[in-house]
Design a protein around this motif. Structure first.
Motif, PDB file in Angstrom:
ATOM      1  N   VAL A 357      33.319  46.989  38.938  1.00 21.17           N
ATOM      2  CA  VAL A 357      33.939  46.410  37.746  1.00 21.17           C
ATOM      3  C   VAL A 357      35.445  46.291  37.952  1.00 21.17           C
ATOM      4  CG1 VAL A 357      34.284  46.659  35.255  1.00 21.17           C
ATOM      5  CG2 VAL A 357      32.159  47.453  36.301  1.00 21.17           C
ATOM      6  N   LYS A 359      38.927  46.058  36.001  1.00 17.15           N
ATOM      7  CA  LYS A 359      39.519  46.356  34.704  1.00 17.15           C
ATOM      8  C   LYS A 359      41.042  46.331  34.795  1.00 17.15           C
ATOM      9  CE  LYS A 359      35.795  49.356  32.917  1.00 17.15           C
ATOM     10  NZ  LYS A 359      35.476  50.713  32.368  1.00 17.15           N
ATOM     11  N   ILE A 360      41.673  46.270  33.618  1.00 13.65           N
ATOM     12  CA  ILE A 360      43.126  46.349  33.540  1.00 13.65           C
ATOM     13  C   ILE A 360      43.500  47.800  33.254  1.00 13.65           C
ATOM     14  CG2 ILE A 360      45.204  45.633  32.290  1.00 13.65           C
ATOM     15  CD1 ILE A 360      44.091  43.446  34.012  1.00 13.65           C
ATOM     16  N   ARG A 361      44.316  48.380  34.136  1.00 12.85           N
ATOM     17  CA  ARG A 361      44.772  49.748  33.946  1.00 12.85           C
ATOM     18  C   ARG A 361      46.270  49.828  34.193  1.00 12.85           C
ATOM     19  NH1 ARG A 361      40.615  54.330  36.344  1.00 12.85           N
ATOM     20  NH2 ARG A 361      38.949  54.039  34.817  1.00 12.85           N
ATOM     21  N   ALA A 366      45.572  45.117  37.549  1.00 13.56           N
ATOM     22  CA  ALA A 366      44.113  45.062  37.687  1.00 13.56           C
ATOM     23  C   ALA A 366      43.672  45.999  38.807  1.00 13.56           C
ATOM     24  CB  ALA A 366      43.654  43.643  37.984  1.00 13.56           C
ATOM     25  N   THR A 368      39.818  47.649  40.783  1.00 15.07           N
ATOM     26  CA  THR A 368      38.364  47.554  40.931  1.00 15.07           C
ATOM     27  C   THR A 368      37.784  48.964  40.974  1.00 15.07           C
ATOM     28  OG1 THR A 368      38.641  45.521  42.205  1.00 15.07           O
ATOM     29  CG2 THR A 368      36.495  46.588  42.316  1.00 15.07           C
ATOM     30  N   LYS A 414      42.016  42.952  42.360  1.00 17.59           N
ATOM     31  CA  LYS A 414      40.687  42.373  42.147  1.00 17.59           C
ATOM     32  C   LYS A 414      39.998  42.246  43.505  1.00 17.59           C
ATOM     33  CE  LYS A 414      41.923  39.809  37.947  1.00 17.59           C
ATOM     34  NZ  LYS A 414      41.896  38.497  37.248  1.00 17.59           N
ATOM     35  N   SER A 436      31.219  42.809  37.810  1.00 19.76           N
ATOM     36  CA  SER A 436      31.732  42.087  36.644  1.00 19.76           C
ATOM     37  C   SER A 436      33.251  42.180  36.619  1.00 19.76           C
ATOM     38  CB  SER A 436      31.145  42.656  35.349  1.00 19.76           C
ATOM     39  OG  SER A 436      31.542  44.011  35.178  1.00 19.76           O
ATOM     40  N   ASP A 437      33.859  41.138  36.117  1.00 25.92           N
ATOM     41  CA  ASP A 437      35.308  41.079  35.974  1.00 25.92           C
ATOM     42  C   ASP A 437      35.609  41.092  34.481  1.00 25.92           C
ATOM     43  OD1 ASP A 437      37.988  40.628  35.969  1.00 25.92           O
ATOM     44  OD2 ASP A 437      37.941  38.964  37.402  1.00 25.92           O
ATOM     45  N   GLN A 438      35.975  42.234  33.960  1.00 25.12           N
ATOM     46  CA  GLN A 438      36.209  42.375  32.526  1.00 25.12           C
ATOM     47  C   GLN A 438      37.545  41.806  32.089  1.00 25.12           C
ATOM     48  OE1 GLN A 438      35.534  46.419  31.229  1.00 25.12           O
ATOM     49  NE2 GLN A 438      33.398  46.421  31.967  1.00 25.12           N
ATOM     50  N   THR A 439      38.338  41.364  33.049  1.00 26.94           N
ATOM     51  CA  THR A 439      39.596  40.696  32.680  1.00 26.94           C
ATOM     52  C   THR A 439      39.355  39.255  32.285  1.00 26.94           C
ATOM     53  OG1 THR A 439      40.037  40.028  34.967  1.00 26.94           O
ATOM     54  CG2 THR A 439      40.858  42.175  34.245  1.00 26.94           C
ATOM     55  N   LYS A 443      30.534  37.900  34.679  1.00 28.48           N
ATOM     56  CA  LYS A 443      29.597  38.901  35.152  1.00 28.48           C
ATOM     57  C   LYS A 443      28.626  38.303  36.140  1.00 28.48           C
ATOM     58  CE  LYS A 443      26.593  42.621  33.534  1.00 28.48           C
ATOM     59  NZ  LYS A 443      26.033  43.318  32.368  1.00 28.48           N
TER      60      LYS A 443
END
Length: 444
Positions: A357, A359-361, A366, A368, A414, A436-439, A443
């Motif tokens: 996945v 996500k932005i953190r 970004a 992974t 990413k 999946s790329d939640q940004t 998916k």
């Protein structure tokens, strides 16, 4: 040369006893006395560091080095006739077995095996393990892609070196199995010492890590590998035995199926369950004659028990798909993972895919995140180190919140494609990787 002594230029084992040799020398009897195993300038000599060294000249044998006095009992023992010496060596020169004179010299099968195993010295074990490594590099590992590395020392040893141990050692040393050909019985005493010595020879390349020693490369073009003599391996014997065992097991299962019985300890796919249920229905003529979509449940008590639901009355008829669904509902879900060089993993419960996945953190950065890789035999530290090299990004390993036995590997950026490609090269089927790329909400 008589009267002189020099360094040995051959190594072998005696074909006859020392007593026979003494009596044969007195009677000028000819025949084979030694089985030659290694000589000056042979293939084994060429592998050593001193292959260009000449044999020193013989030196005179001093009188003090010759034991001219013999015990009376020894003299009586060596005074054998020429005929007795000739009986120990046949006309072709091949050694003939001599029966022991006492009960202590003759042993049963177990005693003979232990005596033969005792002849296997630490140097012999080291030589056999080295031959196994060279065989593995030249045969099994020469076709491995670079992405297969690094390999942990333990995996490298169990998956590649041990199966490549020479099978001829079993007969040569009278071994019942290959357990004696173990690094603990060699001059190296440990796997890491053996691998470090092999790295110095240029056969492999190593890298030290916090948890384990890693094999980062092997070198099939090495002269030792090119000049190797391929041999039948312990792995070949074990694979043949496993194949025969599987064949017997399959025949037994087929016989059980013909009798309508199936083991409750085996794992069955959905297709297997469907075939078993359909065969059971057909063999007992349970198909409803008025409507073949329905199965007569009430006429077969075993089937009625298999589809019953607690608190509900079992119907007299039921559609085939519903029968199959209820039978599956009464069965436990298990999963099994098979990978080359690893033990089969069989656990209760449904196997979940590896999660990859994005996500932005930490503000707008970004990253992974990879979780759920443990059931597939992957180690978090090794996976993080491999991803650091492949993605050229920083990585870290943390514990998953609320799951004390699960770890999460984080890669900066990413990196879905790079992560998925690496997991596939490590033997994980693509259908067991969920990304999946939640940004962006995308998916796969």
């Amino acid at each position: 040369l008589r009267g002189a002594i020099g360094p040995p230029i051959a190594v072998g084992r005696m074909a006859v006893s020392s007593d026979t040799l003494r009596s044969a020398e007195e009677g000028d009897v000819k025949g084979k006395a030694v089985y030659i195993l290694h000589t000056w300038k042979d293939a084994l000599w060429e592998m050593g560091p001193s292959k260009k060294t000449d044999v020193p000249a013989p030196r005179d044998l001093k009188t003090s080095e010759v034991d001219t006095e013999e015990e009376p009992a020894q003299q009586a023992k060596t005074e054998t006739s020429v005929a007795e010496a000739e009986s120990a060596v046949d006309q072709s020169g091949d050694a003939v077995a001599v029966q022991p004179d006492t009960a202590e010299e003759s042993a049963d099968g177990e005693g003979e095996a232990s005596v033969s195993a005792a002849r296997l010295t630490a140097e012999d074990v080291s030589s056999l393990l080295r031959a196994a490594l060279i065989q593995a590099i030249g045969n099994t590992m020469s076709s491995l892609p670079p992405s297969s590395f690094p390999i942990s020392a333990s995996t490298f040893w169990s998956a590649y070196v041990l199966p490549a141990r020479p099978a001829y050692a079993l007969d040569m040393y009278g071994l019942r199995d290959a357990s004696a050909i173990d690094v603990k019985h060699s001059t190296f005493k440990s796997v890491k010492t053996f691998l470090r010595a092999s790295a110095k020879e240029g056969l492999i390349k190593l890298k030290e890590s916090k948890s384990d020693l890693m094999v980062t490369a092997v070198f099939p073009p090495h002269p030792y590998v090119d000049s190797r003599q391929p041999h039948r391996t312990i792995g070949d014997i074990e694979a043949k035995a496993k194949k025969a065992e599987d064949r017997v097991q399959k025949e037994r299962e087929e016989e059980e199926k013909r009798k309508g019985r199936h083991s409750t300890s085996d794992l069955y796919t959905i297709a297997d369950i469907r075939n078993i249920v359909n065969d059971y229905i057909s063999s007992r003529n349970l198909i409803n004659t008025n409507d073949q979509q329905y199965i007569n449940i009430s006429t077969d008590q075993a089937l009625a028990n298999a589809v019953s639901v607690k608190g509900e009355e079992t119907p007299e008829f039921m559609k085939r798909d519903e029968v199959l669904r209820r039978v599956r509902a009464h069965m436990q879900t298990w999963h099994e993972i098979r990978a080359e060089g690893r033990d089969v993993v069989r656990k209760k419960g449904e196997l979940k895919p590896i999660s990859v996945v994005v996500k932005i953190r930490q503000g707008r950065k970004a990253c992974t995140l990879i979780t759920g890789f443990e059931p597939f035999g992957l180690q978090a530290d090794e996976l993080a180190e491999d991803l650091r090299k492949v993605c050229a990004s920083s990585t870290s390993v943390t514990q998953v919140q609320g799951k004390p036995n699960s770890l999460e590997v984080m890669v900066q950026g990413k990196q879905i494609k790079s992560v998925v490609d690496l997991l596939i090269t490590r033997g994980v089927p693509k259908r067991w990787i969920e990304s999946s790329d939640q940004t962006t909400g995308k998916k796969k």
